[in-house]
Design a protein around this motif. Structure first.
Motif, short mmCIF file in Angstrom:
data_model
loop_
_atom_site.label_atom_id
_atom_site.label_comp_id
_atom_site.label_asym_id
_atom_site.label_seq_id
_atom_site.Cartn_x
_atom_site.Cartn_y
_atom_site.Cartn_z
N HIS A 136 0.82 -1.22 0.00
CA HIS A 136 0.00 0.00 0.00
C HIS A 136 0.85 1.27 0.00
CE1 HIS A 136 -3.55 -2.45 0.61
NE2 HIS A 136 -2.95 -3.06 1.61
N ASP A 137 2.13 1.13 -0.36
CA ASP A 137 3.03 2.27 -0.42
C ASP A 137 2.94 2.90 -1.81
OD1 ASP A 137 5.05 4.12 -0.40
OD2 ASP A 137 6.59 2.76 0.38
N ALA A 138 2.34 4.08 -1.89
CA ALA A 138 2.13 4.73 -3.18
C ALA A 138 3.44 5.10 -3.86
CB ALA A 138 1.28 5.99 -2.99
N LYS A 139 4.51 5.23 -3.08
CA LYS A 139 5.81 5.60 -3.64
C LYS A 139 6.60 4.40 -4.15
CE LYS A 139 6.25 9.66 -0.65
NZ LYS A 139 7.08 10.35 0.37
N LYS A 141 7.85 1.79 -6.48
CA LYS A 141 7.88 1.78 -7.95
C LYS A 141 8.07 0.40 -8.54
CE LYS A 141 7.46 6.25 -8.06
NZ LYS A 141 6.17 6.85 -8.45
N SER A 142 8.43 -0.58 -7.75
CA SER A 142 8.66 -1.92 -8.28
C SER A 142 7.33 -2.64 -8.47
CB SER A 142 9.56 -2.70 -7.33
OG SER A 142 9.91 -3.96 -7.89
N THR A 143 7.40 -3.85 -9.01
CA THR A 143 6.18 -4.62 -9.25
C THR A 143 5.53 -5.00 -7.92
OG1 THR A 143 7.55 -6.64 -9.36
CG2 THR A 143 6.95 -5.57 -11.45
N ARG A 144 4.20 -5.15 -7.93
CA ARG A 144 3.44 -5.32 -6.70
C ARG A 144 2.82 -6.71 -6.57
NH1 ARG A 144 2.27 -0.70 -3.87
NH2 ARG A 144 2.88 1.26 -4.86
N LEU A 145 2.46 -7.00 -5.33
CA LEU A 145 1.66 -8.17 -5.01
C LEU A 145 0.29 -7.67 -4.59
CD1 LEU A 145 1.08 -11.16 -4.13
CD2 LEU A 145 2.06 -10.54 -1.91
N TYR A 146 -0.77 -8.20 -5.23
CA TYR A 146 -2.14 -7.83 -4.89
C TYR A 146 -2.82 -8.99 -4.18
CZ TYR A 146 -1.46 -3.84 -7.98
OH TYR A 146 -0.98 -2.69 -8.55
N LEU A 147 -3.41 -8.69 -3.01
CA LEU A 147 -4.11 -9.69 -2.22
C LEU A 147 -5.61 -9.42 -2.27
CD1 LEU A 147 -1.76 -9.66 0.90
CD2 LEU A 147 -1.87 -11.44 -0.85
N PRO A 148 -6.44 -10.45 -2.21
CA PRO A 148 -7.91 -10.25 -2.22
C PRO A 148 -8.36 -9.46 -0.99
CG PRO A 148 -7.33 -12.56 -2.61
CD PRO A 148 -6.08 -11.88 -2.19
N HIS A 149 -9.50 -8.76 -1.12
CA HIS A 149 -10.03 -7.99 0.00
C HIS A 149 -10.71 -8.88 1.03
CE1 HIS A 149 -9.07 -4.21 -1.91
NE2 HIS A 149 -9.72 -4.55 -3.00
N ASP A 150 -11.05 -10.11 0.63
CA ASP A 150 -11.80 -10.99 1.53
C ASP A 150 -10.93 -12.11 2.09
OD1 ASP A 150 -11.46 -12.28 -0.86
OD2 ASP A 150 -13.51 -13.07 -1.00
N LEU A 151 -9.66 -11.82 2.37
CA LEU A 151 -8.80 -12.83 2.97
C LEU A 151 -9.37 -13.28 4.32
CD1 LEU A 151 -5.22 -11.38 2.36
CD2 LEU A 151 -6.21 -13.40 1.28
N THR A 152 -9.26 -14.56 4.61
CA THR A 152 -9.71 -15.07 5.89
C THR A 152 -8.73 -14.67 6.99
OG1 THR A 152 -8.54 -17.16 5.63
CG2 THR A 152 -10.81 -17.05 4.78
N GLU A 153 -9.22 -14.66 8.22
CA GLU A 153 -8.35 -14.34 9.36
C GLU A 153 -7.22 -15.35 9.46
OE1 GLU A 153 -8.62 -13.85 14.23
OE2 GLU A 153 -10.44 -13.94 13.02
N GLU A 154 -7.52 -16.62 9.15
CA GLU A 154 -6.50 -17.67 9.19
C GLU A 154 -5.35 -17.34 8.25
OE1 GLU A 154 -5.97 -22.45 8.15
OE2 GLU A 154 -7.80 -21.38 7.59
N PHE A 155 -5.67 -16.91 7.04
CA PHE A 155 -4.65 -16.57 6.05
C PHE A 155 -3.79 -15.42 6.55
CE2 PHE A 155 -2.71 -14.92 2.28
CZ PHE A 155 -2.66 -15.96 1.37
N ILE A 156 -4.42 -14.37 7.06
CA ILE A 156 -3.69 -13.18 7.51
C ILE A 156 -2.77 -13.52 8.68
CG2 ILE A 156 -3.95 -10.90 8.54
CD1 ILE A 156 -6.60 -10.67 6.98
#
Length: 219
Positions: A136-139, A141-156
């Protein structure tokens, strides 16, 4: 690969190395895992589709699987997939001479096996310090990893169970080491996600080379 299940993650990759987690789950057998590859499904049982081509089925083209536990059963599974899945093993950086991922030869029933060894420390540093912490760092510049918004608590929770801690060596110097805090929870999802980045080191250059070919279809 755990003692009683196979935890898996399906990711989509752009040719520049941008990664997005599409789905994750657990299988109780290699047969079920193979079905997930042939016909990947969402949590609710619906087929996974690509928004760019919704009329075409989503295909899991390659997989990387830990062969440290029940090694020969994993070799047999990889053979049955036609080598769409590769056996792997996490190692120290010294063994790989500084490489992130390297192929090593093994044998199974007289047949040569290519097993990929990956630098466990380097990949965890890439995943946790570069991809997750900078998501979530807007600055950044390298390639990103996108995670789903509905991750389970277990996953987190499992993603939070690894941290860098100082460790004193035999020479009395101090170096940082990734350590799993079992009191927080297992680290299976973190390991599965880490292996996605190991897999990309293997197949990414193949896609990039194909895309650079003038005869490669661009649509």
């Amino acid at each position: 690969v755990q003692h009683d299940k196979f935890k898996w993650i399906i990711c989509g990759w752009q040719v520049d190395g941008t990664c997005a987690v599409i789905e994750y789950g657990a299988s109780l057998s290699t047969s079920d895992l193979f079905e997930k590859m042939v016909d990947p499904r969402a949590h609710d049982g619906s087929p996974l589709i690509s928004l760019l081509a919704p009329d075409l089925p989503l295909i899991a083209e390659h997989g990387l699987i830990d062969s440290g536990y029940n090694t020969f059963a994993i070799y047999d599974f990889c053979i049955r997939t036609g080598w769409q899945w590769y056996p792997s093993k996490g190692t120290g950086g010294i063994e790989l001479s500084g490489q992130m991922v390297a192929g090593r030869q093994d044998f199974y029933e007289g047949q040569p096996i290519l097993r990929y060894h990956y630098n466990d420390h380097a990949l965890k540093t890439l995943l946790y310090n570069s991809k997750i912490s900078k998501a979530h760092d807007a600055k950044w510049k390298s390639t990103r990893l996108y995670l789903p918004h509905d991750l389970t608590e277990e996953f987190i929770v499992e993603l939070l169970s690894e941290s860098l801690v100082p460790m004193r060596t035999s020479g009395r110097s101090v170096r940082m080491k990734w350590e799993h805090n079992t009191r927080i929870g297992p680290n299976d999802w973190g390991d599965a996600l880490k292996m996605q980045f190991a897999l990309w080191q293997i197949v990414g250059p193949q896609y990039q080379s194909a895309l650079a070919n003038p005869s490669f279809p661009k649509s």
